[in-house]
Design a protein around this motif. Structure first.
Motif, PDB file in Angstrom:
ATOM      1  N   PRO A 285       0.855  -1.235   0.198  1.00 17.17           N
ATOM      2  CA  PRO A 285       0.109  -0.152   0.237  1.00 17.17           C
ATOM      3  C   PRO A 285       0.754   1.236  -0.100  1.00 17.17           C
ATOM      4  N   GLY A 286       0.515   2.135  -0.853  1.00 16.01           N
ATOM      5  CA  GLY A 286       1.335   3.580  -0.997  1.00 16.01           C
ATOM      6  C   GLY A 286       0.416   4.628  -1.218  1.00 16.01           C
ATOM      7  N   GLU A 287      -0.759   4.349  -1.267  1.00 14.94           N
ATOM      8  CA  GLU A 287      -1.734   5.574  -1.799  1.00 14.94           C
ATOM      9  C   GLU A 287      -2.504   6.089  -0.538  1.00 14.94           C
ATOM     10  N   ARG A 288      -2.307   7.469  -0.187  1.00 12.58           N
ATOM     11  CA  ARG A 288      -3.280   8.122   0.808  1.00 12.58           C
ATOM     12  C   ARG A 288      -2.940   7.379   2.118  1.00 12.58           C
ATOM     13  N   LEU A 289      -1.743   6.722   2.587  1.00  8.83           N
ATOM     14  CA  LEU A 289      -1.460   6.254   3.769  1.00  8.83           C
ATOM     15  C   LEU A 289      -1.295   7.406   4.914  1.00  8.83           C
ATOM     16  N   THR A 290      -1.676   7.253   6.115  1.00  9.53           N
ATOM     17  CA  THR A 290      -1.961   8.155   7.197  1.00  9.53           C
ATOM     18  C   THR A 290      -0.683   7.925   8.177  1.00  9.53           C
TER      19      THR A 290
END
Length: 479
Positions: free
Chosen positions: A343-348
């Motif tokens: 996962p690498g999109e819109r992480l928090t």
């Protein structure tokens, strides 16, 4: 008119290196950035061969003679690289350098006889979001929204913690106000805000990465170095030495997380990093490196070492999945040289710490449609904002958008998929009492990797147990 991200980033990096004339390359496109008027060679006999060959080639061309060679001694140039001036960096424009191109052509026959590369451009190495096509810029996240990935249920134990070194932009001064980073050490970001009090471009990058790593693998000894402090950019001729400096300060760690690199149009890596990569092979350290955000299959170095036979065990290259975790993110580089996706999109994660709210002015405008042709609501388009650099390029005269950060941010890029994978490997080491990070990476990829679809191919994917997928919005049929 669409934003010209490469042009905008080129100008930003040039401003951060005012004394280094830069050009775009290769000469018929814009895939990377390099220093004008200079080529690189290995110290010693190879540097002499390069200089003599270039001098002969340009003997009858005024101003294009290699008239200066700067050789570093063993203490100042551990990477063993010589910079050779081959022309006037003030000649021509930023769309290429005919002197450098001529020097490379002049060495082709000699390299053919030698059987290996003798000469290289002096590329600019940069944090992945700065590579001409950044994944996106950070977006404020509510303080009552937990990080994503959320913190794993594991305690920090200095006796069993895995050592992880993050090579990046340094830590924000108030990073310790975020509990997950309370025991993180390293260098501070040298300059956080500009004269207007707003955050500089990409500061907080190293803090965001450290927060992701600490969330996925709380039992880690995290050290963050500000090797890439100036707009996340550094010359190839300097980067190898900086990497050596980073590992020499504290010893070689279990894992290095590196969200930086550059394409160079070649299949054999960066000449300026060769000595470091050779040394890495002899160590037990595992390099986890970002695949880059050009939406391209062109190898991005040093991540692409992951599929070179000599480095298959010592390097893991990481691409990015979109927010649902099922497909590749639009911006992610891809190809057989990318070993795993995460996962690498819109992480928090934590961007600034939590002590004082601070403004940020957007540098890039969003696009009307995905610049890579994807049909979901990707980071190219959302959330909508106007950026200062885009307005300057288009002479639009509009006012860029400004936001306030109070701690957490959403951010996208292979820069952030990389610490997710590094953290999963570190967590595997702790859980299985595995002391060899390279063995841990093999075990994790063999036994625990799932699959995702990237550009029609089914590829290995790692998804942390505490990561929450976010459904994507399809703008049209397809993915």
């Amino acid at each position: 008119m669409a934003p010209q991200r490469f042009r905008e980033q080129f100008d930003q990096i040039q401003r951060s290196m005012p004394d280094v004339p830069l050009a775009m390359g290769p000469d018929d496109s814009a895939d990377f950035i390099y220093e004008k008027g200079v080529v690189l060679a290995r110290d010693g006999e190879e540097a002499r061969i390069v200089e003599d060959t270039v001098r002969t080639h340009f003997a009858e061309t005024t101003g294009l003679v290699a008239d200066s060679v700067r050789r570093g001694g063993a203490e100042t140039n551990r990477s063993g690289i010589t910079r050779i001036e081959v022309g006037d960096p003030g000649e021509g424009d930023q769309r290429g350098d005919r002197a450098v191109a001529g020097a490379l052509r002049a060495l082709r026959a000699v390299e053919g006889r030698a059987g290996h590369r003798l000469v290289s451009r002096n590329h600019v190495v940069h944090i992945a979001p700065v590579n001409a096509c950044p994944g996106d810029e950070p977006v404020p996240a509510p303080l009552d929204q937990p990080p994503n990935p959320a913190a794993a249920e594991a305690a920090y134990d200095p006796d069993t913690a895995v050592g992880v070194l993050v090579i990046d932009t340094g830590l924000m001064k108030d990073h310790g106000s975020y509990p997950l980073l309370a025991h993180t050490r390293g260098d501070l970001q040298i300059k956080e805000t500009g004269d207007d009090g707003a955050l500089e471009q990409y500061v907080g990058h190293g803090t965001f990465i450290a927060g992701l790593l600490a969330a996925v693998a709380p039992n880690t000894d995290l050290t963050v170095r500000n090797t890439l402090n100036d707009a996340g950019a550094i010359l190839e001729s300097e980067f190898g030495d900086k990497l050596f400096e980073a590992v020499d300060r504290d010893g070689w760690p279990d894992i290095i997380s590196l969200s930086a690199g550059t394409p160079n149009g070649r299949p054999d890596g960066l000449l300026g990093l060769q000595a470091f990569m050779e040394e890495l092979r002899t160590q037990r350290t595992l390099l986890v490196a970002a695949a880059g955000n050009n939406g391209s299959a062109t190898p991005f170095w040093p991540a692409a070492h992951a599929t070179l036979p000599a480095w298959e065990d010592s390097v893991v290259s990481v691409g990015a999945l979109r927010s649902d975790g099922e497909f590749g993110a639009c911006f992610s580089n891809h190809g057989g040289w990318v070993k795993v996706y995460a996962p690498g999109e819109r992480l928090t994660s934590s961007l600034t710490g939590f002590a004082t709210p601070v403004p940020y002015v957007y540098r890039h405008s969003t696009y009307d449609s995905c610049r890579y042709g994807f049909t979901y609501a990707c980071t190219c388009q959302y959330p909508r904002h106007a950026g200062q650099l885009s307005e300057e390029q288009q002479a639009g005269g509009g006012k860029p958008d400004q936001v306030m950060f109070e701690g957490f941010a959403h951010w996208s890029g292979t820069s952030f998929a990389t610490p997710v994978v590094a953290g999963m490997i570190a967590s595997h080491m702790v859980a299985h009492k595995e002391t060899d990070p390279r063995a841990a990476a093999r075990q994790l990829l063999t036994a625990h990797a799932e699959f995702a679809e990237v550009r029609g191919a089914h590829v290995p994917a790692l998804r942390p147990p505490t990561w929450r997928p976010v459904p994507v919005v399809a703008l049209a049929t397809g993915t």
